[in-house]
Design an enzyme around this catalytic site. Sequence first.
Site, PDB file in Angstrom:
ATOM      1  N   ASP A 104     -14.669   7.047  15.812  1.00  0.00           N
ATOM      2  CA  ASP A 104     -13.903   6.116  16.655  1.00  0.00           C
ATOM      3  C   ASP A 104     -12.422   6.471  16.745  1.00  0.00           C
ATOM      4  OD1 ASP A 104     -16.252   4.769  16.496  1.00  0.00           O
ATOM      5  OD2 ASP A 104     -15.499   3.113  15.296  1.00  0.00           O
ATOM      6  N   LYS A 155      -9.045  -2.581   2.014  1.00  0.00           N
ATOM      7  CA  LYS A 155      -8.695  -3.859   2.637  1.00  0.00           C
ATOM      8  C   LYS A 155      -8.036  -4.854   1.659  1.00  0.00           C
ATOM      9  CE  LYS A 155     -12.140  -3.294   6.235  1.00  0.00           C
ATOM     10  NZ  LYS A 155     -12.895  -2.127   5.810  1.00  0.00           N
ATOM     11  N   ASP A 212      -8.029   3.221  16.011  1.00  0.00           N
ATOM     12  CA  ASP A 212      -9.454   3.181  15.692  1.00  0.00           C
ATOM     13  C   ASP A 212     -10.087   2.328  16.794  1.00  0.00           C
ATOM     14  OD1 ASP A 212     -11.948   2.424  14.821  1.00  0.00           O
ATOM     15  OD2 ASP A 212     -11.359   2.176  12.742  1.00  0.00           O
TER      16      ASP A 212
HETATM   17  P1  GTP Z   1     -19.356  -1.951  14.000  1.00  0.00           P
HETATM   18  O1  GTP Z   1     -20.794  -2.314  13.885  1.00  0.00           O
HETATM   19  O2  GTP Z   1     -18.713  -2.552  15.199  1.00  0.00           O
HETATM   20  O3  GTP Z   1     -18.565  -2.158  12.734  1.00  0.00           O
HETATM   21  O4  GTP Z   1     -19.257  -0.375  14.320  1.00  0.00           O
HETATM   22  P2  GTP Z   1     -19.888   0.851  13.517  1.00  0.00           P
HETATM   23  O5  GTP Z   1     -21.301   0.586  13.204  1.00  0.00           O
HETATM   24  O6  GTP Z   1     -19.613   2.069  14.354  1.00  0.00           O
HETATM   25  O7  GTP Z   1     -19.073   0.882  12.177  1.00  0.00           O
HETATM   26  P3  GTP Z   1     -17.632   1.471  11.909  1.00  0.00           P
HETATM   27  O8  GTP Z   1     -16.773   1.261  13.105  1.00  0.00           O
HETATM   28  O9  GTP Z   1     -17.149   0.945  10.616  1.00  0.00           O
HETATM   29  O10 GTP Z   1     -17.947   3.012  11.732  1.00  0.00           O
HETATM   30  C1  GTP Z   1     -16.958   3.986  11.742  1.00  0.00           C
HETATM   31  C2  GTP Z   1     -17.593   5.304  12.176  1.00  0.00           C
HETATM   32  O11 GTP Z   1     -18.610   5.686  11.270  1.00  0.00           O
HETATM   33  C3  GTP Z   1     -18.239   5.246  13.537  1.00  0.00           C
HETATM   34  O12 GTP Z   1     -17.990   6.479  14.166  1.00  0.00           O
HETATM   35  C4  GTP Z   1     -19.694   5.055  13.246  1.00  0.00           C
HETATM   36  O13 GTP Z   1     -20.523   5.643  14.241  1.00  0.00           O
HETATM   37  C5  GTP Z   1     -19.846   5.792  11.940  1.00  0.00           C
HETATM   38  N1  GTP Z   1     -20.855   5.205  11.076  1.00  0.00           N
HETATM   39  C6  GTP Z   1     -20.823   3.971  10.499  1.00  0.00           C
HETATM   40  N2  GTP Z   1     -21.910   3.794   9.732  1.00  0.00           N
HETATM   41  C7  GTP Z   1     -22.640   4.930   9.836  1.00  0.00           C
HETATM   42  C8  GTP Z   1     -23.876   5.351   9.271  1.00  0.00           C
HETATM   43  O14 GTP Z   1     -24.532   4.633   8.512  1.00  0.00           O
HETATM   44  N3  GTP Z   1     -24.323   6.592   9.602  1.00  0.00           N
HETATM   45  C9  GTP Z   1     -23.613   7.409  10.443  1.00  0.00           C
HETATM   46  N4  GTP Z   1     -24.126   8.615  10.736  1.00  0.00           N
HETATM   47  N5  GTP Z   1     -22.448   7.045  10.998  1.00  0.00           N
HETATM   48  C10 GTP Z   1     -21.965   5.817  10.693  1.00  0.00           C
END
Ligand code: GTP
Length: 320
Positions: A104, A155, A212
């Site tokens: 992100d 956090k 982000d």
């Molecule tokens: P929210 O559900 O809105 O919190 O978004 P998110 O699921 O993308 O979580 P977050 O923004 O915290 O994740 C940050 C980055 O890590 C993003 O690019 C996600 O695609 C990636 N990410 C988060 N969790 C995982 C996971 O379990 N596996 C992988 N491969 N990528 C993840």
Amino acid sequence: MKALILAGGLGTRLRPLTFSMPKPVVPLLGRPLIRHLIDPLPDEVDTVILAVSYMKDYLETYFQENDVGREIVLVNEDQPLGTGGALKNVSKWLDDTFFAFNGDVICSLDLDSMLASHRSRRGIGTMALWTVDDPSAFGVVAADDSGRITTFQEKPAPGEAISNSINAGAYIFEPELLDHIPEGVVSLEREVFPHVLHRGLYGFAFEGFWVDAGTRESFLRAQRTLLDVKGSTVPCPARRLAGVRLTGSNMIEATHLEPSEIGPNVYLEKGAEVRRGAKISDSMVMAGAVIGRDAVVSGSMIGPGAVVEDGAVVTGTILA
Ligand code: GTP
């Protein structure tokens, strides 16, 4: 050299848009979010590993249909493994120094300089650091005078942060890091970093911009930031804009535009339609969406095919 991008999250904070498309392909000023990470990678990065899970078929199709100039390897997780588990899951592709990114992140980080810094310090990893006024929503780090990270704080409560430096979600790691990640669902930030500090994890502070883009507000902030950096892009020939009043920086690809008020900070994707008298600001409107007569749209993301009815007022909303 290889770069790993974490792209497997559910993107819940961009729902309902992310019910029909994964977050990495949501268009940010004409390019899928993830292309803003892939395109500026240093030339020596020949392979990009995408750790995927949610809607992986959608991403697979995108990369089959679009040549991004580097080899793309999609590695699936049957269930999301968290940021650490995702790294562990792609271990077999990572046999040398590699970049890793939270998918992100939109930023002005100079990756060549970061790589030079990493190589000179010889630690297990280097983490990009961004400075914020209020770090309470982020992973906060403290470092010693040599730049070596000494403490992590996830956090912190307001007023309790140990510094204003936050983890910017962009890293360079040695493969040895993978030995410190247990199997299963693991958080890199909470369960891995605190245990590798003795091996030398260094901070790399940078200036410019960092966003982000994982929420509606921050996605639109990323759009505004990039528009500020790059300036407006409007269609040619300009006669398509007859009767349109433009304010501030915008990117307009839409082909059907009736006299209306647009800007600042608006992205209209090709195939979006704007009807007479509409007012749009601080928003993105995707292909196939229609903004009706005299409708007002602000602070919103309008998904493909969504219709804002004539006279409707849509503020601070994601429509899909
Ligand atoms: P929210 O559900 O809105 O919190 O978004 P998110 O699921 O993308 O979580 P977050 O923004 O915290 O994740 C940050 C980055 O890590 C993003 O690019 C996600 O695609 C990636 N990410 C988060 N969790 C995982 C996971 O379990 N596996 C992988 N491969 N990528 C993840």
